[in-house]
Design an enzyme around this catalytic site. Structure first.
Site, PDB file in Angstrom:
ATOM      1  N   CYS A  51      -7.415  -8.195  -0.941  1.00 31.26           N
ATOM      2  CA  CYS A  51      -6.544  -7.041  -0.684  1.00 31.26           C
ATOM      3  C   CYS A  51      -7.126  -5.852  -1.452  1.00 31.26           C
ATOM      4  O   CYS A  51      -7.178  -5.881  -2.689  1.00 31.26           O
ATOM      5  CB  CYS A  51      -5.138  -7.369  -1.172  1.00 31.26           C
ATOM      6  SG  CYS A  51      -3.973  -5.999  -1.071  1.00 31.26           S
ATOM      7  N   CYS A  78      -8.851  -1.886   4.330  1.00 37.33           N
ATOM      8  CA  CYS A  78      -7.640  -2.690   4.124  1.00 37.33           C
ATOM      9  C   CYS A  78      -7.875  -3.955   4.926  1.00 37.33           C
ATOM     10  O   CYS A  78      -8.296  -3.875   6.093  1.00 37.33           O
ATOM     11  CB  CYS A  78      -6.403  -1.947   4.628  1.00 37.33           C
ATOM     12  SG  CYS A  78      -4.931  -3.003   4.767  1.00 37.33           S
ATOM     13  N   GLY A 109       0.764  -1.249   0.000  1.00 37.09           N
ATOM     14  CA  GLY A 109       0.000   0.000   0.000  1.00 37.09           C
ATOM     15  C   GLY A 109       0.787   1.287   0.000  1.00 37.09           C
ATOM     16  O   GLY A 109       0.226   2.368  -0.141  1.00 37.09           O
ATOM     17  N   THR A 123      -5.923  -2.947  -1.829  1.00 33.18           N
ATOM     18  CA  THR A 123      -4.866  -2.259  -2.579  1.00 33.18           C
ATOM     19  C   THR A 123      -4.629  -2.944  -3.926  1.00 33.18           C
ATOM     20  O   THR A 123      -4.525  -2.281  -4.967  1.00 33.18           O
ATOM     21  CB  THR A 123      -3.562  -2.269  -1.740  1.00 33.18           C
ATOM     22  OG1 THR A 123      -3.856  -1.742  -0.448  1.00 33.18           O
ATOM     23  CG2 THR A 123      -2.478  -1.454  -2.390  1.00 33.18           C
TER      24      THR A 123
END
Ligand code: DGL
Length: 253
Positions: free
Chosen positions: A75, A185, A45, A77
């Site tokens: 995830c 996240c 990230g 990201t």
């Protein structure tokens, strides 16, 4: 192997995706899961988008090569940086990517103020800007980039004095001002105790894990790929350290 019996791959930059695997296991107890965390390259990230994309595509290629029936990008990201490319590359495959649960929060708190804690990369991507636009009429969104928290979760310090010190300046200005905080996240649900301690009981914490598991089930059902029988979970990590695998099993509970 019969496609139904193939693994569902679950991918994250490290141990965070285990928070999604918990929901997947509950929703799909008969499935076989292959969890892969790219701990050797975590955190994602704070990297440039190009690097996150390359790392995600490389991990997905490796997992696709192992004969999986679906890929869950656990995830936020990696989803923000690479889900589009992966869907273009593998148009026939089932690919589910987790996203910050902002829509869920906006629906639950119309007219409210919603904080979104996520990595700097997730919050700067166009995908998140579009999500914010879609919710702009119904709520006010505050971006809360929490750089450094992923490292603490990876180190087993999700609810430590260090985590509290890191999050204190980010969260205390918002005490009493947020209806909900979206944990955008997959590492952050493990730090929920610390986040709750700092924000107090008036703020609801939400994440996309349950929604991702439900969506995975729906996609597999549509494709006629749901499995019956006993489930299985395999955990792998690019760090190749037994203690990392043990830690993942502890987080899985
Ligand atoms: N767990 C990932 C997410 O959901 C990010 C972790 C990282 O920065 O590597 O965004």
């Amino acid at each position: 192997m019969d496609t139904k019996n193939q693994y569902i791959a679950v991918f994250d930059s490290g141990v965070g995706g285990i928070s999604v695997l918990r929901h997947l296991r509950r929703e799909l107890p008969s499935e076989r899961f292959l969890y892969f965390g790219d701990g050797a390259n975590a955190p994602y990230g704070t990297r440039p988008t190009e690097q996150i994309r390359d790392l995600t595509v490389a991990a997905a290629e490796m997992l696709m090569g192992r004969g999986i029936k679906a890929l869950v990008i656990a995830c936020n990201t990696a989803t923000a940086a690479a889900a589009k490319q992966l869907r273009q590359k593998y148009p026939e495959r089932i690919i589910i990517g987790i996203e910050p649960a902002l829509k869920l929060a906006a629906d639950r708190y119309p007219g409210g103020t919603i904080g979104v804690m996520a990595t700097p990369a997730t919050l700067r991507e166009g995908k998140f800007a579009r999500l914010m636009d879609r919710c702009a009429d119904s709520c006010t969104v505050v971006k809360l980039p929490a750089a450094g928290l992923v490292e603490l979760v990876e180190a087993g310090k999700a609810n430590s004095a260090e985590a509290e010190a890191l999050l204190h300046p980010l969260l205390t200005p918002y005490v009493g001002k947020l209806d909900a905080v979206v944990l955008g996240c997959t590492h952050y649900p493990f730090a929920a105790d610390t986040i709750r301690k700092l924000l107090g009981d008036g703020t609801t914490l939400l994440d996309g894990g349950a929604g991702t598991a439900i969506q995975t089930k729906r996609r597999l059902a549509q494709a006629g790929l749901l499995r019956e029988g006993e489930g299985e979970i395999i955990i792998e990590n690019s760090l190749n350290r037994p203690e990392t695998i043990t830690f993942c099993h502890t987080l899985l509970g």
